[in-house]
Structures are given as structure tokens and as C-alpha cells.
Design a protein around this motif. Sequence first.
Motif, PDB file in Angstrom:
ATOM      1  N   MET A  28      70.519  65.468  55.654  1.00 12.69           N
ATOM      2  CA  MET A  28      69.851  66.453  56.587  1.00 12.69           C
ATOM      3  C   MET A  28      68.366  66.475  55.968  1.00 12.69           C
ATOM      4  SD  MET A  28      71.424  68.852  58.337  1.00 12.69           S
ATOM      5  CE  MET A  28      70.510  70.241  58.220  1.00 12.69           C
ATOM      6  N   LYS A  29      67.984  66.398  54.758  1.00 14.48           N
ATOM      7  CA  LYS A  29      66.454  66.356  54.308  1.00 14.48           C
ATOM      8  C   LYS A  29      65.927  65.050  54.693  1.00 14.48           C
ATOM      9  CE  LYS A  29      67.528  68.587  49.868  1.00 14.48           C
ATOM     10  NZ  LYS A  29      67.537  68.662  48.629  1.00 14.48           N
ATOM     11  N   VAL A  30      66.766  63.922  55.144  1.00 19.39           N
ATOM     12  CA  VAL A  30      66.077  62.787  55.739  1.00 19.39           C
ATOM     13  C   VAL A  30      65.661  63.154  57.055  1.00 19.39           C
ATOM     14  CG1 VAL A  30      66.384  60.416  56.264  1.00 19.39           C
ATOM     15  CG2 VAL A  30      66.991  60.948  54.074  1.00 19.39           C
ATOM     16  N   LEU A  31      66.528  63.668  57.811  1.00 19.05           N
ATOM     17  CA  LEU A  31      66.468  63.999  59.308  1.00 19.05           C
ATOM     18  C   LEU A  31      65.230  64.925  59.496  1.00 19.05           C
ATOM     19  CD1 LEU A  31      67.590  64.101  62.191  1.00 19.05           C
ATOM     20  CD2 LEU A  31      68.784  66.079  61.478  1.00 19.05           C
ATOM     21  N   ASN A  32      65.143  65.905  58.718  1.00 19.76           N
ATOM     22  CA  ASN A  32      63.968  66.839  58.861  1.00 19.76           C
ATOM     23  C   ASN A  32      62.648  66.349  58.407  1.00 19.76           C
ATOM     24  OD1 ASN A  32      64.746  69.823  59.372  1.00 19.76           O
ATOM     25  ND2 ASN A  32      66.545  68.898  58.125  1.00 19.76           N
ATOM     26  N   ASN A  33      62.626  65.381  57.479  1.00 15.49           N
ATOM     27  CA  ASN A  33      61.470  64.646  57.276  1.00 15.49           C
ATOM     28  C   ASN A  33      60.921  63.735  58.465  1.00 15.49           C
ATOM     29  OD1 ASN A  33      60.670  61.462  55.745  1.00 15.49           O
ATOM     30  ND2 ASN A  33      59.491  63.512  54.869  1.00 15.49           N
ATOM     31  N   HIS A  34      62.091  63.034  58.903  1.00 13.88           N
ATOM     32  CA  HIS A  34      61.586  62.134  59.854  1.00 13.88           C
ATOM     33  C   HIS A  34      61.341  62.500  61.091  1.00 13.88           C
ATOM     34  CE1 HIS A  34      61.902  58.002  61.609  1.00 13.88           C
ATOM     35  NE2 HIS A  34      62.722  58.622  62.610  1.00 13.88           N
ATOM     36  N   VAL A  35      61.881  63.688  61.447  1.00 13.16           N
ATOM     37  CA  VAL A  35      61.507  64.338  62.700  1.00 13.16           C
ATOM     38  C   VAL A  35      60.188  65.210  62.715  1.00 13.16           C
ATOM     39  CG1 VAL A  35      62.328  65.946  64.633  1.00 13.16           C
ATOM     40  CG2 VAL A  35      63.772  64.114  63.699  1.00 13.16           C
ATOM     41  N   ALA A  36      60.291  65.921  61.606  1.00  8.13           N
ATOM     42  CA  ALA A  36      59.348  67.012  61.272  1.00  8.13           C
ATOM     43  C   ALA A  36      58.180  66.803  60.416  1.00  8.13           C
ATOM     44  CB  ALA A  36      59.829  68.351  61.211  1.00  8.13           C
ATOM     45  N   PHE A  49      76.422  56.163  44.719  1.00  5.20           N
ATOM     46  CA  PHE A  49      75.054  56.035  45.884  1.00  5.20           C
ATOM     47  C   PHE A  49      74.696  54.774  45.642  1.00  5.20           C
ATOM     48  CE2 PHE A  49      76.129  60.418  45.911  1.00  5.20           C
ATOM     49  CZ  PHE A  49      75.978  60.807  47.273  1.00  5.20           C
ATOM     50  N   PHE A  50      74.667  53.910  44.643  1.00  6.68           N
ATOM     51  CA  PHE A  50      73.871  52.539  44.728  1.00  6.68           C
ATOM     52  C   PHE A  50      75.020  51.486  44.675  1.00  6.68           C
ATOM     53  CE2 PHE A  50      71.564  55.619  42.232  1.00  6.68           C
ATOM     54  CZ  PHE A  50      70.421  55.600  42.799  1.00  6.68           C
ATOM     55  N   GLU A  51      76.426  51.746  45.142  1.00  3.70           N
ATOM     56  CA  GLU A  51      77.142  50.862  45.754  1.00  3.70           C
ATOM     57  C   GLU A  51      77.004  50.589  47.028  1.00  3.70           C
ATOM     58  OE1 GLU A  51      81.069  52.042  44.631  1.00  3.70           O
ATOM     59  OE2 GLU A  51      80.645  52.404  42.541  1.00  3.70           O
ATOM     60  N   LYS A  52      77.199  49.303  47.302  1.00  7.77           N
ATOM     61  CA  LYS A  52      77.071  49.254  48.860  1.00  7.77           C
ATOM     62  C   LYS A  52      78.437  49.682  49.750  1.00  7.77           C
ATOM     63  CE  LYS A  52      74.259  44.824  48.399  1.00  7.77           C
ATOM     64  NZ  LYS A  52      73.857  43.433  48.735  1.00  7.77           N
ATOM     65  N   ARG A  53      77.941  50.513  50.654  1.00 10.29           N
ATOM     66  CA  ARG A  53      79.110  51.187  51.561  1.00 10.29           C
ATOM     67  C   ARG A  53      78.426  51.226  53.022  1.00 10.29           C
ATOM     68  NH1 ARG A  53      82.285  54.551  48.453  1.00 10.29           N
ATOM     69  NH2 ARG A  53      82.635  53.430  46.408  1.00 10.29           N
ATOM     70  N   GLY A  54      79.452  51.107  53.809  1.00 14.57           N
ATOM     71  CA  GLY A  54      79.426  51.355  55.298  1.00 14.57           C
ATOM     72  C   GLY A  54      79.335  52.893  55.531  1.00 14.57           C
ATOM     73  N   VAL A  55      78.354  53.187  56.393  1.00 18.34           N
ATOM     74  CA  VAL A  55      78.186  54.778  56.689  1.00 18.34           C
ATOM     75  C   VAL A  55      77.618  54.886  58.058  1.00 18.34           C
ATOM     76  CG1 VAL A  55      75.769  54.799  55.712  1.00 18.34           C
ATOM     77  CG2 VAL A  55      77.077  56.774  55.614  1.00 18.34           C
ATOM     78  N   PHE A  56      78.179  56.013  58.832  1.00 17.18           N
ATOM     79  CA  PHE A  56      77.452  56.317  59.869  1.00 17.18           C
ATOM     80  C   PHE A  56      77.000  58.023  59.747  1.00 17.18           C
ATOM     81  CE2 PHE A  56      79.381  52.782  61.725  1.00 17.18           C
ATOM     82  CZ  PHE A  56      78.908  52.564  62.978  1.00 17.18           C
ATOM     83  N   VAL A  57      76.092  58.268  60.648  1.00 21.58           N
ATOM     84  CA  VAL A  57      75.603  59.471  60.536  1.00 21.58           C
ATOM     85  C   VAL A  57      75.488  60.124  61.993  1.00 21.58           C
ATOM     86  CG1 VAL A  57      73.502  61.189  60.386  1.00 21.58           C
ATOM     87  CG2 VAL A  57      74.031  59.267  58.585  1.00 21.58           C
ATOM     88  N   THR A  58      76.258  61.074  62.211  1.00 24.25           N
ATOM     89  CA  THR A  58      76.524  61.598  63.602  1.00 24.25           C
ATOM     90  C   THR A  58      75.963  62.872  63.658  1.00 24.25           C
ATOM     91  OG1 THR A  58      78.650  60.575  63.613  1.00 24.25           O
ATOM     92  CG2 THR A  58      78.155  62.248  65.358  1.00 24.25           C
ATOM     93  N   LEU A  59      75.034  63.105  64.876  1.00 27.27           N
ATOM     94  CA  LEU A  59      74.351  64.337  64.899  1.00 27.27           C
ATOM     95  C   LEU A  59      74.608  65.044  66.247  1.00 27.27           C
ATOM     96  CD1 LEU A  59      70.580  62.930  64.577  1.00 27.27           C
ATOM     97  CD2 LEU A  59      72.224  63.755  62.838  1.00 27.27           C
ATOM     98  N   ARG A  83      69.946  56.933  54.562  1.00 25.66           N
ATOM     99  CA  ARG A  83      68.651  57.161  55.060  1.00 25.66           C
ATOM    100  C   ARG A  83      68.527  56.601  56.282  1.00 25.66           C
ATOM    101  NH1 ARG A  83      65.168  53.793  51.577  1.00 25.66           N
ATOM    102  NH2 ARG A  83      65.945  52.476  53.052  1.00 25.66           N
ATOM    103  N   ASP A  84      68.668  55.251  56.451  1.00 24.00           N
ATOM    104  CA  ASP A  84      68.562  54.531  57.485  1.00 24.00           C
ATOM    105  C   ASP A  84      69.145  55.078  58.609  1.00 24.00           C
ATOM    106  OD1 ASP A  84      66.540  52.920  55.934  1.00 24.00           O
ATOM    107  OD2 ASP A  84      67.772  51.416  56.017  1.00 24.00           O
ATOM    108  N   ALA A  85      70.566  55.278  58.455  1.00 18.93           N
ATOM    109  CA  ALA A  85      71.239  55.883  59.610  1.00 18.93           C
ATOM    110  C   ALA A  85      70.785  57.337  60.251  1.00 18.93           C
ATOM    111  CB  ALA A  85      72.910  55.933  59.165  1.00 18.93           C
ATOM    112  N   ALA A  86      70.491  58.182  59.106  1.00 20.36           N
ATOM    113  CA  ALA A  86      70.177  59.360  59.663  1.00 20.36           C
ATOM    114  C   ALA A  86      68.572  59.142  60.504  1.00 20.36           C
ATOM    115  CB  ALA A  86      69.592  60.171  58.388  1.00 20.36           C
ATOM    116  N   LYS A  87      67.743  58.401  60.111  1.00 20.39           N
ATOM    117  CA  LYS A  87      66.534  58.129  61.001  1.00 20.39           C
ATOM    118  C   LYS A  87      67.210  57.485  61.967  1.00 20.39           C
ATOM    119  CE  LYS A  87      63.412  57.479  57.080  1.00 20.39           C
ATOM    120  NZ  LYS A  87      62.401  56.348  56.551  1.00 20.39           N
TER     121      LYS A  87
END
Length: 199
Positions: A28-36, A49-59, A83-87
Motif C-alpha cells: 500500500m505504501k509503495v503504491l501511494n508513493n509511486h502514484v502520488a 522478506f529477504f528470502e527470494k519468493r514469487g509474489v503478485f500484487v493485485t489492484l 515493491r516492483d510488483a506494486a509499482k
Amino acid sequence: MYIIAGISLIPMELLTPEEGRLAYSYAMKVLNNHVAGTSFIKPEFTPVFFEKRGVFVTLTINSNLRGCIGFPHAILPLVDAIRDAAKSAATEDPRFPPISVSELPDISVEVTVLTEPELLMVHPHEREQAIEVGRHGLIVKGYGRSGLLLPQVPIEWGWNTREFLDHTCNKAGLPAKSWLESAVQVFTFEGQIFNEKSD
């Protein structure tokens, strides 16, 4: 901890509910930072959070998809993948125009942390029986094409297993029944889903 993915057991540490809330909050924070351009202090992350994982962000807005991008495979540390998926979901999903500042109050965010996809090692005609709707996400690969649908998608649309397979083939740009062909591979994965309703 072990969880079932496809037909084999693979080691994967699940995120705790607190870590899930952190993943959602960070997206959520990354989204708001990136857009606004809204500033935020980067939180302290636990080791997972520092382990490699697959992830999807859905809006979504009012349950309607507004963007969905992610990483099927564990190629980035989870914190970077979120971070990258949210952006990318906000501004780079080719199906939608970039999200505007005015839309932010109505945006719902969902973070799905994935297990590593596993090739379904059964005869094509047995694939339907090897997949559990509501538990498995699917990746279909064949003829130079690939498509992915998250585990929550068939639940949202009320699909049975065959419909789930058909739609994943369509997502790959393949005919619906292509999953019955030996030239087409089917992978399964599981996901932990975190959103504003998460416990």
C-alpha cells in the motif's frame, strides 16, 4: 514447514499473520508513493522478506480488476518483489491505463506470496483430478506461450477445475482444451493471500 505444491513436498516457510499484514501495508505504501509521491519510512522487515519468493500484487476498484503484475518464480527477495510488483501493477499493466491519484482512495490491494511452481507430472487426461480449486494456482506453457492464474481466481468466478484449466490456457493465448495435449505443460503453485481483510 512443508506444504503441498503440485504432487511433491517442497520446503517453504509460511509468513505469519503479522508478516502478512506487513507485506500488505508495504505494498500500500509503495503504491501511494509511486502514484502520488507520498513519502513513508521503510519498515523493519523480518528475515523472510529477504528470502527470494514469487509474489503478485493485485489492484481492484469495487471488485473490478485494475492491475495485476508479479513474479511467478523466486527471482527476487520478497521485499523487492513486492515493491516492483506494486509499482508495475499500478502503472505498467498493459490492460489498463496507469492508476491516477484520484483513484487511490478506492483502490484495494491484495498481495499473494507464491510457492515455487511445480510441473504436474501426470498424464494430460489426469491433470484435472490432480488440481484442487481454491488451493492451486496454475501456469500453462506451450507453443512458445505462457499464462498464469492465481488460486483465488476460480473461486471469484465460480469455476470448476476444467474451467480453471481452460481459462488458464486462454490466458496463455492457447485454445481452451490445450491442457489435454502432451506438448503443453501445466504447473501448480500455492499462495498466501494478504489484503485489508487478512487476520
